[in-house]
Design a protein around this motif. Structure first.
Motif, PDB file in Angstrom:
ATOM      1  N   SER B  79      -4.062  -9.347  -1.454  1.00  0.00           N
ATOM      2  CA  SER B  79      -5.854  -7.719  -1.408  1.00  0.00           C
ATOM      3  C   SER B  79      -5.521  -7.713  -0.306  1.00  0.00           C
ATOM      4  O   SER B  79      -5.790  -6.413   0.587  1.00  0.00           O
ATOM      5  CB  SER B  79      -6.684  -9.336  -0.979  1.00  0.00           C
ATOM      6  N   GLY B  80      -4.733  -7.836   1.262  1.00  0.00           N
ATOM      7  CA  GLY B  80      -4.616  -7.715   2.192  1.00  0.00           C
ATOM      8  C   GLY B  80      -3.983  -6.110   2.181  1.00  0.00           C
ATOM      9  O   GLY B  80      -4.621  -5.351   2.861  1.00  0.00           O
ATOM     10  N   PRO B  81      -2.828  -6.112   2.084  1.00  0.00           N
ATOM     11  CA  PRO B  81      -1.703  -5.202   1.747  1.00  0.00           C
ATOM     12  C   PRO B  81      -2.655  -3.996   1.515  1.00  0.00           C
ATOM     13  O   PRO B  81      -2.543  -2.659   1.579  1.00  0.00           O
ATOM     14  CB  PRO B  81      -0.734  -6.031   1.111  1.00  0.00           C
ATOM     15  N   PHE B  82      -3.477  -4.291  -0.254  1.00  0.00           N
ATOM     16  CA  PHE B  82      -3.952  -3.559  -1.170  1.00  0.00           C
ATOM     17  C   PHE B  82      -4.736  -2.555  -0.423  1.00  0.00           C
ATOM     18  O   PHE B  82      -5.454  -1.777  -0.078  1.00  0.00           O
ATOM     19  CB  PHE B  82      -4.439  -4.348  -2.218  1.00  0.00           C
ATOM     20  N   TRP B  83      -5.908  -3.565   0.583  1.00  0.00           N
ATOM     21  CA  TRP B  83      -7.310  -2.761   1.577  1.00  0.00           C
ATOM     22  C   TRP B  83      -6.525  -2.052   3.090  1.00  0.00           C
ATOM     23  O   TRP B  83      -6.940  -0.900   2.786  1.00  0.00           O
ATOM     24  CB  TRP B  83      -8.473  -3.407   1.319  1.00  0.00           C
ATOM     25  N   ALA B  84      -5.350  -2.510   2.648  1.00  0.00           N
ATOM     26  CA  ALA B  84      -4.984  -1.757   4.496  1.00  0.00           C
ATOM     27  C   ALA B  84      -4.275   0.079   3.576  1.00  0.00           C
ATOM     28  O   ALA B  84      -4.527   0.745   4.326  1.00  0.00           O
ATOM     29  CB  ALA B  84      -3.892  -1.861   4.374  1.00  0.00           C
ATOM     30  N   CYS B  85      -3.778  -0.709   2.491  1.00  0.00           N
ATOM     31  CA  CYS B  85      -2.952   0.946   1.861  1.00  0.00           C
ATOM     32  C   CYS B  85      -4.823   1.664   1.480  1.00  0.00           C
ATOM     33  O   CYS B  85      -4.274   2.716   1.649  1.00  0.00           O
ATOM     34  CB  CYS B  85      -2.769   0.729   0.264  1.00  0.00           C
ATOM     35  N   LEU B  86      -5.388   1.402   1.118  1.00  0.00           N
ATOM     36  CA  LEU B  86      -6.833   2.052   0.915  1.00  0.00           C
ATOM     37  C   LEU B  86      -7.092   2.329   1.887  1.00  0.00           C
ATOM     38  O   LEU B  86      -7.517   4.260   1.817  1.00  0.00           O
ATOM     39  CB  LEU B  86      -7.194   1.012  -0.064  1.00  0.00           C
ATOM     40  N   GLN B  87      -7.342   2.134   2.524  1.00  0.00           N
ATOM     41  CA  GLN B  87      -7.905   2.658   4.353  1.00  0.00           C
ATOM     42  C   GLN B  87      -7.018   3.855   4.927  1.00  0.00           C
ATOM     43  O   GLN B  87      -7.053   4.660   5.119  1.00  0.00           O
ATOM     44  CB  GLN B  87      -8.255   1.197   5.731  1.00  0.00           C
ATOM     45  N   HIS B  88      -5.613   3.352   4.914  1.00  0.00           N
ATOM     46  CA  HIS B  88      -4.564   4.541   5.631  1.00  0.00           C
ATOM     47  C   HIS B  88      -4.632   5.789   4.021  1.00  0.00           C
ATOM     48  O   HIS B  88      -4.219   6.775   4.152  1.00  0.00           O
ATOM     49  CB  HIS B  88      -3.093   3.923   5.459  1.00  0.00           C
ATOM     50  N   LEU B  89      -4.706   5.713   3.201  1.00  0.00           N
ATOM     51  CA  LEU B  89      -5.609   6.873   1.488  1.00  0.00           C
ATOM     52  C   LEU B  89      -6.401   7.367   2.732  1.00  0.00           C
ATOM     53  O   LEU B  89      -6.127   8.386   2.658  1.00  0.00           O
ATOM     54  CB  LEU B  89      -4.907   5.961   0.441  1.00  0.00           C
ATOM     55  N   VAL B  90      -7.623   6.939   2.356  1.00  0.00           N
ATOM     56  CA  VAL B  90      -8.592   7.284   2.371  1.00  0.00           C
ATOM     57  C   VAL B  90      -9.472   7.055   3.845  1.00  0.00           C
ATOM     58  O   VAL B  90     -10.836   6.340   3.045  1.00  0.00           O
ATOM     59  CB  VAL B  90      -9.654   7.475   0.928  1.00  0.00           C
ATOM     60  N   GLY B  91      -8.742   6.479   4.535  1.00  0.00           N
ATOM     61  CA  GLY B  91      -9.885   6.193   5.498  1.00  0.00           C
ATOM     62  C   GLY B  91     -10.714   6.047   6.060  1.00  0.00           C
ATOM     63  O   GLY B  91     -11.672   5.841   5.945  1.00  0.00           O
ATOM     64  N   ASP B  92     -11.121   8.420   7.244  1.00  0.00           N
ATOM     65  CA  ASP B  92     -11.633   8.742   6.913  1.00  0.00           C
ATOM     66  C   ASP B  92     -12.638   8.297   6.540  1.00  0.00           C
ATOM     67  O   ASP B  92     -13.863   8.868   6.472  1.00  0.00           O
ATOM     68  CB  ASP B  92     -10.941  10.146   7.256  1.00  0.00           C
ATOM     69  N   GLU B  93     -12.528   8.901   4.670  1.00  0.00           N
ATOM     70  CA  GLU B  93     -13.771   9.059   3.796  1.00  0.00           C
ATOM     71  C   GLU B  93     -14.361   8.129   3.942  1.00  0.00           C
ATOM     72  O   GLU B  93     -16.003   7.540   3.376  1.00  0.00           O
ATOM     73  CB  GLU B  93     -13.052   9.681   2.367  1.00  0.00           C
ATOM     74  N   LEU B  94     -13.733   6.837   4.190  1.00  0.00           N
ATOM     75  CA  LEU B  94     -14.476   5.749   3.743  1.00  0.00           C
ATOM     76  C   LEU B  94     -15.767   5.135   5.076  1.00  0.00           C
ATOM     77  O   LEU B  94     -16.071   4.326   3.806  1.00  0.00           O
ATOM     78  CB  LEU B  94     -13.417   3.887   3.179  1.00  0.00           C
TER      79      LEU B  94
END
Lengths: 411, 537
Positions: B79-94
Motif C-alpha cells: 500500500s505505501g508505494p501506491f499512496w506515494a505514487c498517487l501523491q506524486h501524481l496528484v499531490g497538489d490536487e489531493l
C-alpha cells in the motif's frame, strides 16, 4: 594511479581510517534499515538524524524551517559574496536563480551530451582494452566539456581540476586546517582567473554567446546593473566549484555498482548499444541508489519545528539544531519505495533524491541528466566490460572521493 | 503480487462541496485523452500508477448527511508505494481536496492541520493512510491476475489474432500444430512464453481462505452451542428433553406462522431458505459433525478445568453437553433467530419510489457507457436496530469469506461481469459503501444482480434503510427489480474521476486471454486440450 590523479585528490586518511570509512559505507543500508525500524528520528545531542522517506521529504521541502548550512563557507570562497546555493528563499535568492537560469538556451543539453559523448568515445577508443575511468575518463571529459560550456578556460598556472575539487571538498565535505589553508590560496586564484577571463573577453570585443560567460556579457550590455562583473564572476565560480567535481565522484560509484550486478550491467550494455540514453541514465541513477554521492544531507533549523507532527513518531527540533536527512535511507524505505532491494532501472523520478529536493534541488541537474549517460555510453557499449585484474579493478577511495577504478573490455 | 482493494471516506465541509467537485472534475478534464470527457482512459495516470487496476474519486451527496469524499483504489502489491505514487501524481490536487474536508476529530487532526495549513508542503499520503479502510467484503473477477500480466496477455492475444487474420492461416492444421506454430512465431516477442505460468491462486492462499471461513463458522456456531450445553449441566436428560421439546414446538409454531412473505411482498418461490437447507442436508450434517468433533476437546477441557473431572468422565460429559447444544441450536436457536428476523422484516419500512436528484441522475448517466466498463458508487444508511446491524456485519463477513473460499473462477452466481467490487462500513458503521467496477451498462449489471444473484445481494443490502421488503434474509428484496433499481440509483453519486488500467477488456476477455497464454506457454498439449484451447481463438 596516474600522477595527475595523485595531484587532484589530497592524500587520503591513513589505511586504517580509510578501511573504517569503507566498512561504514558498506554498512549504511543495514544501519538505516535498523534506524527506520526502531529509531526513525534519532537524536544525539543537538543533531537529529531523519531516516524515513516521508520525514526526509518533509524536512527537505520545509525550507522555511530548515536552511542549508552552506552560506558561511561560500562567503569564504567568494570573498564575502552570497550565492543562492547557501541562501534562504528570498527575493535575492529568486533573483540570482532566475538570472542564472536565463542563461540556459534550448538545445544546450543536446549539445553538451553530444560533446561529452564524442570526448568520451575518443578516450575509450584510445584505450587499448583497459582504462582507468575515474580520472582518465570521467574527470577529463567532465572538465573539458563544462569548462567550454561555462566559458571558463583552464588557467595558465595551476590546474582547474585541483581548484574545483579542493573547493568542492571544503564546501561540502571537510574543514580541516590544512584544507582551509589551501583554500585561502586557491579561492582567490579562481576568482582572479575568472575576472581575467571576463576582462579579456570584454577587451577583445568577443560577443559570441556560445557559452554561459558570453551570454552573461550579452545580458550585461542590456542591463549592467543586474549583470555586473562581480555577479558574473561569483556565479561562474560557484558553477565551477559545484558542477565539474561531481561526475567524477558519482559515475565511478555507478559503474562499480553495475560491475557488482552482471544482470544490470548486461541490460545497461544493451541500452547503450541501442543508444537508449534514457535507459542508460535509468541504470546510472538506479546504481547510485545503492551508493549515492551523499548518503546524508545537513540542514539547520531556523525555528522550532515538529517533524512528523500528528504521528506517533512526532519529534521536536529546536531552533539552531542540526538535522541530517538520510537520503540513501529515504530511497530504500520499503514503506514508500517499491521493491527497494531490487535493481529497477525504470523507476519513477520521485523515487530518487540524488539531486536533493525542494528549494535547493541541484542547479546542475539538467546538465548532469545530459552528461551522465553521454559519458558512460561509450564505455558501456564495449563488449565484455569487466573489472581489471588486481586491486585497481575495484573502486578505491581517498577519503570520500573515488580514486581509482580500472576496467577491461573487448576492443 | 496480491490485488488489494482499499477505500477512504472523508466528510466534506458543505460550504466547500462545489469547490471539491470542481477539483475532481478538473482532474478528469485536464487529463483525458481520446474522446473529450471520456472517463476511464488516462495513459499518463496509468504510467505513473504502475500497479493500479482501478481508481475512483467521488463526492457523495445526500439530504441525510454532509457530503463525503470517497477515494477507491484497487492495486497490486504494497500500500505505501501506491499512496506515494498517487501523491506524486496528484499531490497538489489531493491537498486542495483535503482542505475542502472537515478536520478529523480523532488523533489525525494534527496531521490534517500540518498537511492543509497554508503553504504546507507536507505529503498527504500519511494522512490518507490514517483513513484507509479495509473492505468488509470484496470480490475480484479475475482473481490472481496482476495488472502487468493482464496487459501482457492482452497484448499476446492481439498478436495471436493478428497472426490468424481471417482464419485462413490455420485452416489445414490440427489445433496442436496451430498452437506450436504460433508459439514458435511469438516466442521472440513474448519470451515469457517459455516460462511456466505462475498459479493464480497459490495453494497456501486457498488453504488460508478455507481456514478463515471454517474458523468464522466454527466460532459462530460454537457460541450458539453454549445455551444448550449450560442447560445440560443444570438439569437431567429427562427434564431437558421435555424442556427442549416444548420450547422447540412453540418456536417452530411461531416460525411456521411468520415464515411466509406478507401479501404483496413475495416475488420468488416461498421457502427458498428452507428448501436450500433441505437440499444441502448432507452439507449441514457434515458441518454439525465437524462442529461436534472440533468442539469436543474444547468442552472436555472446560469440564476438566471447571468441574475438576477426570478426562474419561470429561469426554463423556462433554459429548452429552454438545449433543444437547446441537439440539438447541437446530431446534430452537436458529429458528428463534429467524423468527426474530421475520418480526423485524414484517415491521421494516421500505421505499418504493425514492427521489433521485434529476441533475445528479443526468450527471451519472452522462458519465456512463463510454467504454465497455462502468463504475458505480453507492452509500446507504443501515437500519438502526442492533440485530439488523449485527446481521449486516456478520453476514457481510461470512459472505466475504465464503466468496473468497468458494469462488475461484470469477463467476458470482452465473454472472461474470465484475472486475473489482467491495463493501465497506463508514461513519462508525452506520452507512454501507459499495463501489464496483464492472462490464456492460449499469442497467445490464443490475439486471444480472436481480436475475442471477439477488439472494446474496439481498443478504448484504437487506439491512439498509429503504431496501425493498425481504423475507427470511435472502428472499424477495433485490428480486423486486424496479424498486431495487430505483433504490440503488437513489443511493448513488456520479463518479467524478475514474481510471481503468485496461478499459477495453471485459472480465471474460481477460480470462480468455489467460487461457490462450497458458496454452501457448505449455510445451505440449493433448489433442483434447489443444482443441479446447483452439476454441478460444
Amino acid at each position: 594511479m596516474s600522477p595527475c590523479q595523485e595531484h587532484v585528490l589530497r592524500s587520503g586518511p591513513g589505511k586504517f581510517k580509510q578501511w573504517v570509512i569503507g566498512r561504514l559505507r558498506a554498512a549504511l543500508p543495514a544501519i538505516f534499515a535498523l534506524l527506520r525500524a526502531v529509531w526513525p528520528i534519532a537524536k544525539i545531542g543537538k543533531t537529529h538524524l531523519v531516516s524515513l522517506h516521508d520525514d526526509v521529504r518533509e524536512v527537505m521541502l520545509t525550507d522555511c524551517a530548515f536552511e542549508v548550512p552552506y552560506g558561511t563557507k561560500l562567503k569564504v570562497l567568494m570573498e564575502g559574496q552570497t550565492v543562492f546555493v547557501g541562501m534562504r528563499d528570498s527575493p535575492g535568492y529568486r533573483s540570482q536563480l532566475d538570472r542564472l537560469q536565463s542563461l540556459a538556451r534550448k538545445g544546450d543539453m543536446e549539445r553538451l551530451a553530444a560533446a561529452a559523448q564524442e570526448r568520451a568515445e575518443e578516450i575509450v577508443s584510445a584505450a587499448e582494452g583497459e582504462l582507468e575511468v575515474v580520472d582518465t575518463l570521467f574527470r577529463t571529459v567532465t572538465f573539458d566539456v563544462l569548462e567550454e560550456y561555462f566559458g571558463v578556460t583552464p588557467p595558465r598556472e595551476g590546474d582547474m581540476r585541483v581548484w574545483s575539487t579542493r573547493m568542492f571538498e571544503y564546501q561540502f565535505l571537510a574543514s580541516d586546517k590544512s584544507l582551509k589553508d589551501e583554500i585561502l590560496q586557491l579561492a582567490p586564484s579562481l576568482l582572479r582567473h575568472i575576472e581575467d577571463i571576463i576582462q579579456g573577453r570584454l577587451a577583445n570585443g568577443d560577443d559570441s554567446e556560445d557559452d554561459y560567460l558570453g551570454r552573461a556579457l550579452a545580458k550585461q550590455r542590456e542591463n549592467a546593473q543586474d549583470w555586473d562583473d562581480l555577479f558574473i564572476r561569483t556565479m561562474l565560480s560557484a558553477l565551477m566549484i559545484g558542477g565539474p567535481p561531481q561526475p567524477p565522484m558519482v559515475l565511478p560509484q555507478a559503474i562499480e555498482q553495475l560491475l557488482r550486478r552482471p544482470g544490470a550491467l548486461a541490460t545497461a550494455h544493451e541500452a547503450a548499444t541501442k543508444g537508449d540514453e534514457e535507459l542508460v541514465f535509468g541504470h546510472i541513477f538506479e546504481a547510485l541508489r545503492f551508493d549515492p554521492i551523499s548518503p546524508i544531507l545537513p540542514r539547520k533549523a531556523t525555528r522550532d519545528y515538529i517533524i512528523a507532527e500528528g504521528t506517533r513518531r512526532a519529534h521536536k527540533v529546536s531552533k539552531g539544531d542540526t538535522v541530517v536527512v538520510a537520503i540513501q535511507s529515504a530511497m530504500s524505505d520499503p514503506r514508500r519505495i517499491p521493491a527497494p532491494k531490487e535493481f529497477i532501472p525504470t523507476r519513477q523520478h520521485w523515487e530518487y533524491m540524488h539531486f536533493g529536493l525542494g528549494l535547493h534541488e541541484c542547479f546542475g541537474r539538467h546538465i548532469n541528466r545530459a552528461i551522465f549517460p553521454a559519458i558512460c555510453m561509450p564505455l558501456l557499449r564495449r563488449k565484455n566490460l569487466r573489472r581489471a585484474e588486481g586491486p585497481g579493478g575495484h573502486l578505491s577511495f581517498k577519503g570520500l572521493f573515488p580514486a581509482e577504478l580500472k576496467v577491461r573490455f573487448d576492443r | 503480487m496480491r490485488l488489494r482493494t482499499r477505500s477512504i471516506a472523508l466528510e466534506v465541509r458543505p460550504s466547500h462541496k462545489a469547490k471539491l467537485v470542481g477539483i475532481l472534475v478538473n482532474l478528469r478534464g485536464g487529463r483525458s485523452r481520446g474522446r473529450e470527457g471520456e472517463p476511464g482512459y488516462y495513459p499518463d495516470v496509468l504510467a505513473r500508477l504502475p500497479t493500479c487496476h482501478f481508481l475512483s474519486l467521488c463526492v457523495f451527496e445526500s439530504a441525510d448527511y454532509d457530503p463525503t469524499l470517497v477515494i477507491e483504489a484497487n492495486y497490486d502489491g504494497d500500500s505505501g508505494p501506491f499512496w506515494a505514487c498517487l501523491q506524486h501524481l496528484v499531490g497538489d490536487e489531493l491537498r486542495e481536496a483535503l482542505r475542502c474536508c472537515k478536520r478529523p476529530l480523532d488523533h489525525s487532526g494534527k496531521l490534517y492541520d500540518s498537511i492543509t495549513e497554508p503553504g504546507s508542503r507536507r505529503d498527504p499520503a500519511p494522512f490518507l493512510e490514517c483513513h484507509v479502510m479495509r473492505p468488509k467484503a470484496f470480490f475480484h473477477g479475475n482473481r490472481g491476475m496482476p495488472r502487468d500480466r493482464i496487459l501482457a496477455e492482452a497484448s499476446l492475444a492481439n498478436a495471436v489474432q493478428d497472426r490468424l487474420g481471417n482464419g485462413e492461416a490455420g485452416r489445414d492444421k490440427t489445433a496442436e500444430e496451430l498452437r506450436e506454430g504460433l508459439r514458435t512465431e511469438l516466442m521472440p516477442k513474448f519470451p515469457w512464453l517459455a516460462e511456466k505460468p505462475k498459479p493464480r491462486i497459490p495453494l497456501g492462499e486457498t488453504a488460508l481462505d478455507w481456514l478463515k471461513l471454517a474458523a468464522a463458522l466454527f466460532l459462530f456456531l460454537h457460541l450458539c452451542l453454549v445455551p444448550g450445553a449450560v442447560i445440560a449441566g443444570l438439569i437431567g436428560d429427562g427434564k431437558h428433553a421435555l424442556l427442549l421439546g416444548a420450547a422447540s414446538v412453540a418456536m417452530w409454531a411461531v416460525f411456521n406462522k411468520f415464515r411466509k412473505p406478507l401479501e404483496g411482498v413475495s416475488t420468488t418461490r416461498p421457502g427458498l431458505l428452507l428448501s436450500r437447507l433441505v437440499s444441502n442436508a448432507h452439507i449441514v450434517l457434515a458441518v454439525l459433525a465437524a462442529l461436534f468433533l472440533f468442539s469436543w476437546p474444547i468442552v472436555a477441557a472446560g469440564n476438566v478445568l471447571a468441574l475438576d473431572l477426570e478426562w474419561s468422565a470429561a469426554w463423556k460429559n462433554s459429548a452429552r453437553q454438545l449433543g444437547w447444544g446441537i439440539g438447541w441450536l437446530m431446534l430452537f436457536i436458529l429458528p428463534g433467530l429467524l423468527v426474530w428476523m421475520r418480526y423485524l422484516e414484517r415491521h421494516d419500512s421500505s421505499q418504493e419510489a425514492p427521489q433521485t436528484d434529476p441533475v445528479m441522475l443526468r450527471q451519472m448517466v452522462e458519465l456512463e457507457d463510454w467504454i465497455p466498463q462502468n463504475h458505480m458508487a453507492s452509500v446507504v444508511s443501515l437500519r438502526p436496530n442492533i440485530p439488523r446491524r449485527l446481521v449486516a456485519y456478520v453476514g457481510t463477513l461470512l459472505i466475504h469469506l465464503a466468496l473468497r473460499a468458494a469462488v475461484r473462477d470469477g463467476y458470482l452466481g452465473s454472472m461474470r461481469t465484475i472486475h473489482c467490487a467491495h463493501w465497506a462500513f463508514i461513519n462508525n458503521g452506520s452507512r454501507m459503501l459499495f463501489l464496483s467496477n464492472f462490464d456492460l451498462s449499469w442497467e445490464a449489471y443490475f439486471d444480472d444482480f436481480i436475475e442471477k444473484a439477488h439472494e446474496g445481494v439481498t443478504a448484504i443490502w437487506g439491512g439498509s434503510v429503504g431496501f425493498p421488503p425481504t423475507t427470511m434474509l435472502i428472499e424477495d428484496g433485490a428480486a423486486h427489480g424496479r424498486a431495487f433499481k430505483r433504490w440503488a440509483r437513489h443511493s448513488m453519486s456520479p463518479t467524478r474521476f475514474w481510471v481503468s488500467a485496461y478499459p477495453d477488456l471485459t472480465v471474460d476477455q481477460i480470462e480468455r486471454n489467460n487461457r490462450i497464454a497458458n496454452g501457448l506457454c505449455a510445451r505440449r498439449l493433448s489433442p483434447k486440450a489443444a482443441n479446447a484451447w483452439a476454441g478460444d481463438l
